[in-house]
Design a protein around this motif. Structure first.
Motif: not given
Length: 279
Positions: A53-56, A59-62, A66-68, A251-255
């Motif tokens: 599930q890396k780099l997804r 979404s509703a699940e994540h 997700t990260d690398n 990965l950078t935008t959300m935090p």
């Protein structure tokens, strides 16, 4: 017209006029709740990844993607709130207490004591706060606790300057002079009358500096001075996503958005406190 017959604004009208303040307060409360009980808001393990599930993307699940390594980014942000917020709170309290005491002593003592303290404060104010924090963290070493101490030291001069100005204003008030004339001990007058009537602007500054401290703590964590990986922390999460900007913007935008929204919310609350203090 009698004072008790003056119409007060209806609760609904007050809510409509303070939607921004209410939203800012809700953001701060949510972030504090993340810090206190992260497992309630993010049940997944922030350290365990699912490689398939890396780099997804979000979404509703994540929610944050997700990260690398396949780790849920939302869970890492929520679980990283505790370190980031606790470091920020400690830094602001350190700056508030130490700076207020220095400003209180300088304003109340006057003379050579005031001159000596304020010259040191002027020197600290002439140096950018982040540079002071970087110099302190270089001396103290790595770690979230040392980051909090470094940021707190960089904030001391701000509080000392504001507190001294308020003390100089309040100590010339008639009720303070009357307290001294009536034989009340100086430390009682200082804390019961002077400090009690000088803390308003300092409290508003604490709200402003909370947002500043969030940025400083995140900046030092971004540079690698904070928690040791893989422990999540807001600044380190932004740093970890730099290598994936082209393929995984979240990965950078959300935090980063979490940090920005929290800082803007604290600034909104600080403006409200300043308005109340000016009335």
């Amino acid at each position: 017209m009698r004072e008790d017959l003056v119409l007060r604004p209806a609760p609904a009208a007050w809510v409509r006029g303070n939607l921004g303040l209410l939203a800012a307060s809700a953001v701060v409360i949510l972030v504090l709740a993340w810090a206190v009980a992260p497992a309630v808001f993010a049940g997944s393990d922030p350290l365990r990844g699912v490689p398939v599930q890396k780099l997804r993307g979000p979404s509703a699940e994540h929610w944050f993607g997700t990260d690398n390594l396949g780790r849920d980014l939302y869970a890492r942000v929520v679980h990283g709130t505790g370190l980031s917020v606790s470091a920020t709170v400690f830094a602001v309290l350190l700056g508030l207490v130490a700076g207020s005491l220095l400003g209180l002593v300088a304003g109340a003592a006057g003379g050579a004591v005031d001159t000596a303290i304020m010259r040191v404060v002027d020197v600290l104010l002439s140096i950018p706060d982040l540079l002071v924090a970087l110099a302190m963290i270089t001396v103290l070493g790595l770690g979230t606790r040392n980051v909090a101490i470094a940021v707190g030291v960089s904030l001391i001069a701000r509080f000392a300057r504001v507190m001294r100005g308020e003390v100089l204003r309040v100590r010339r008030a008639p009720y303070v002079e009357a307290a001294f004339a009536s034989g009340v001990r100086w430390h009682t007058v200082l804390f019961r009358h002077v400090l009690r009537n000088a803390y308003g602007p300092v409290a508003a500054l604490a709200a402003v500096d909370f947002g500043v401290a969030v940025l400083f703590v995140a900046s030092l964590s971004f540079l690698g001075y904070g928690a040791v990986p893989p422990t999540p922390e807001w600044g380190s999460l932004v740093s970890d996503g730099r290598g994936f900007l082209a393929t995984a913007w979240w990965l950078t935008t959300m935090p980063g958005l979490v940090i920005v929204v929290l800082v803007l919310s604290t600034q909104r609350i600080a403006r409200a406190l300043q308005k109340d203090g000016a009335r």
